[in-house]
Structures are given as structure tokens and as C-alpha cells.
Design a protein around this motif. Structure first.
Motif, short mmCIF file in Angstrom:
data_model
loop_
_atom_site.label_atom_id
_atom_site.label_comp_id
_atom_site.label_asym_id
_atom_site.label_seq_id
_atom_site.Cartn_x
_atom_site.Cartn_y
_atom_site.Cartn_z
N VAL A 197 -6.02 -1.73 -1.16
CA VAL A 197 -5.35 -3.03 -1.18
C VAL A 197 -3.85 -2.76 -1.15
CG1 VAL A 197 -4.89 -5.07 -2.60
CG2 VAL A 197 -7.21 -4.19 -2.44
N ALA A 255 -8.57 -2.34 -7.70
CA ALA A 255 -8.49 -2.71 -6.30
C ALA A 255 -9.50 -1.93 -5.46
CB ALA A 255 -7.08 -2.46 -5.77
N GLY A 264 -11.89 -4.82 -3.67
CA GLY A 264 -11.09 -6.02 -3.64
C GLY A 264 -10.42 -6.17 -5.00
#
Length: 372
Positions: A69, A36, A39
């Protein structure tokens, strides 16, 4: 017990190399499933390397790199990407990445709680000995998360002393060097040893992806393809991975179903059923079990794999590329001896590289069951 961990940076590793590692005393390999820190993303080498390690008789763990995230979404992605089987270990990699700070104890706790909800397993955490002392991890320890600690010392390929583990009273894995060497691999490897502590394994194969409906994943995929949604070259392969999640998410947005980050629940399936006149999954073709790989069998195979159905195998072939991804060999679309033997192993027939009557009949039986 010796444990190796690998990711995209070690590239694809041959099954023979994994077998050599096993012969050298390696018992488990930890594979990066994704992360993460840029993204949500999946490690592109994960599935192929995991399949090859399993075939070589090695135990399998998976890890996921933390990042900025939502940890619950990250945990869901981790399970989707890893697709853990019974006996697989699960770990969150808790460390900084450049200017990105590692997760806080609360974030880690949210992630491991979601993994437990999805799989029943309590995931472990990987962190350096310094990170174990940088925060109050007592809630994570109390939840039962095992520790995989990294402490290298002189980093000369050998273990020195014992690692510092702060809030934990014991460690499960100790990564003691990044300069390990193993037969068949030309570079350095991260090497860990074990203390005999509990490995955070799942006890049954996880329900992968976000299929919360009465339809099978392949039915959902076939319906989406029928409606023009792109599931990538693998097509309707039954794997609820990132491509399927993205297609379901787009379908939700397109039809105003209340965005649920790609979860295929009752609303999604109801709308798919409304929009598809035919059953979502291809109906069984009733192939004659003649052991002949003719146009009818090839067409049926293409339908099951979700690739263009023209009854021929081109060079390279979208069908073969999809098959290669399932059986865990390089997906070049070429029907060579390695692919032939891998398919035979998948079908449970003799692996001689010759697709005779027995091999094709076994294939036809599966295709008549709407599966490969």
C-alpha cells in the motif's frame, strides 16, 4: 525494562492481567494498530486492550505492519487507528509476509516522514537482524528512526548474546524470544528488553483521522448520520476512525467534491452545512441535574452517542454497546457490573457499580456539554 508486544492473536486481555504483568516488571506493551498486508485494516482488539493497559498503569506503544500500500496512506491509517496519546511510542513493522516483500528504505522513509508531519514524532522501525543487513538503511538511520530488532538465538525464553544491527549503531528494543511467559496469560508471548535508547514517543496527542476543518469530528459524524451515511454502531463518538473516514470518502464521491481519501476539509464541511438545516451536532438538551436516569436523560445519551433515540435501554442495547467501546470493556450491549464501574471510572466518580444520584448527575453534566 521488559516490553511485551501483542496483536489480534492474543485476543482480549483483562486489565487484571495487564496489572499482573506490570507487577512482574513489564513497563510497556506494544499493540498492533493495524497493517497494510491485506489492504489497510485495523486490529480489532487494539482499542480495548490499549484502554485496559493504560488503566493498569502500563506504557503504550503502537505498531503497524507494512504491505503493498502507498506508505503515506499507510502512515495516515496508522495514526488514525492508533490514536496515540502523549508518551505513546510508534513503530513500523518491516518484514515479509508470505510472498509479500517488506518495504524498501524509500518506502519506510516516506512513511516515517508522514508520521512526523502528522504527530511531530519520528517513528521507529521493527525488523529482524537479517533484514537490517538486507538493504541500505542509512537514510532511515539518518532520519533518526530508532531500531527495534528481533533476534532470538535458541528462542528458549532467554536473551543470548547481542543482536546484529548492521547500519544502526544502537538499538532501543531487542525482541529476544517468542516463547516468553507472563502471569495471567496461558500462552507464549514476544518479549523484548531495552537498551535505554530513545523510545519514539509522541509529545502530544495526535490529531486523529483526517479532520482538517473547523467543525469537530462529532459534528461531522452527526451531520453524516443525519444524511443517511453509516458510521457503524459507535455512531457520533468523536473518533475519526475507519468508519468515519469511509463515510466521508463516500460523501465526497456522492457529491463530486474531488476524492481526498476521506479527508474532511473545507469543501466537505461546506457541503454538509448546506445539506443540513439544523446544526450538525445535537444541541444541548438542558437536562435537569436530578440524578435520575429517566427517559429524557437516556434519550439525550443516545443522541450524543449517535444511536437510535427511544428513551429506553434494551437488552442488549445499542447505546450500551457504544458506551462500552468508549470505556474499554467488552461490547456485548449488556449493562452489567463491569460496565457500570467502567462508566463510573470514565465519569470520575466512585466505582461501586451502583448508579446512584452522584453517577447520574455526573453523566447529565457531560450530556449537557454534548459529550460523554
Amino acid at each position: 525494562m521488559t516490553v511485551i508486544d501483542i496483536s489480534y492473536w492474543q485476543n482480549f486481555i483483562d486489565q487484571s492481567t495487564f496489572a499482573a504483568w506490570k507487577a512482574a516488571g513489564v513497563e510497556r506493551v506494544v499493540f498492533k494498530a493495524g497493517g497494510a498486508d491485506g489492504g489497510l485494516y485495523k486490529d480489532s482488539r487494539h482499542d480495548t486492550n490499549v484502554a485496559r493497559a493504560r488503566a493498569a498503569g502500563l506504557g503504550v506503544d503502537h505498531y503497524f505492519f507494512n504491505g503493498p500500500v502507498d506508505p503515506v496512506a499507510a502512515a495516515d491509517a496508522f495514526i488514525d487507528y492508533a490514536a496515540p496519546q502523549a508518551g505513546d511510542g510508534l513503530w513500523f513493522d518491516i518484514e515479509n509476509e508470505g510472498a509479500l516483500a517488506h518495504w524498501t528504505p524509500d518506502q519506510v522513509l516516506a512513511a516515517v516522514q508522514q508520521v512526523k508531519a502528522r504527530t511531530g514524532a519520528i517513528a521507529g522501525v521493527y525488523m529482524s537482524s537479517s533484514v537490517t543487513a538486507q538493504a541500505d538503511w542509512s537514510a532511515v538511520v539518518a532520519f533518526g528512526c530508532p531500531l527495534w530488532v528481533a533476534q532470538y538465538g535458541p528462542n528458549d525464553g532467554n536473551a543470548h548474546g547481542a543482536p546484529s544491527i548492521a547500519h544502526w549503531t544502537s538499538w532501543t528494543y531487542w525482541q529476544y524470544t517468542s516463547q516468553g511467559r507472563m502471569p495471567g496469560f496461558g500462552g507464549s508471548l514476544d518479549v523484548s528488553t531495552t537498551s535505554g535508547g530513545v523510545i519514539p514517543v509522541v509529545t502530544a496527542a495526535a490529531t486523529v483521522g483526517h479532520n482538517a476543518s473547523s467543525w469537530s469530528t462529532q459534528q461531522i459524524q452527526a451531520a453524516l448520520i443525519h444524511l443517511g451515511y453509516d458510521l457503524g454502531p459507535s455512531g457520533a463518538d468523536g473518533d475519526y476512525g475507519p468508519a468515519t473516514t469511509a463515510a466521508v470518502h463516500k460523501f465526497e464521491v456522492d457529491h463530486g467534491l474531488g476524492v481526498d481519501i476521506g479527508i474532511a476539509g473545507g469543501q466537505v464541511v461546506g457541503k454538509l452545512a448546506q445539506l443540513t438545516a439544523a446544526p450538525a451536532a445535537p444541541a444541548a438538551a438542558g437536562l435537569t441535574l436530578d440524578g435520575v436516569l429517566g427517559p429524557r436523560t437516556i434519550t439525550r445519551w443516545q443522541q450524543v452517542m449517535g444511536t437510535p433515540a427511544d428513551g429506553t435501554i434494551s437488552t442488549p442495547s445499542a447505546l450500551i454497546r457504544a458506551v462500552q467501546r468508549v470505556v474499554g470493556v467488552t461490547d456485548d450491549g449488556l449493562l452489567g457490573p463491569i460496565t457500570r464501574k467502567a462508566v463510573q471510572a470514565h465519569l470520575g466518580v466512585a466505582q461501586d457499580g451502583i448508579w446512584g444520584r452522584n453517577t447520574i448527575t455526573a453523566l447529565q453534566v457531560r450530556l449537557n456539554q454534548n459529550r460523554f
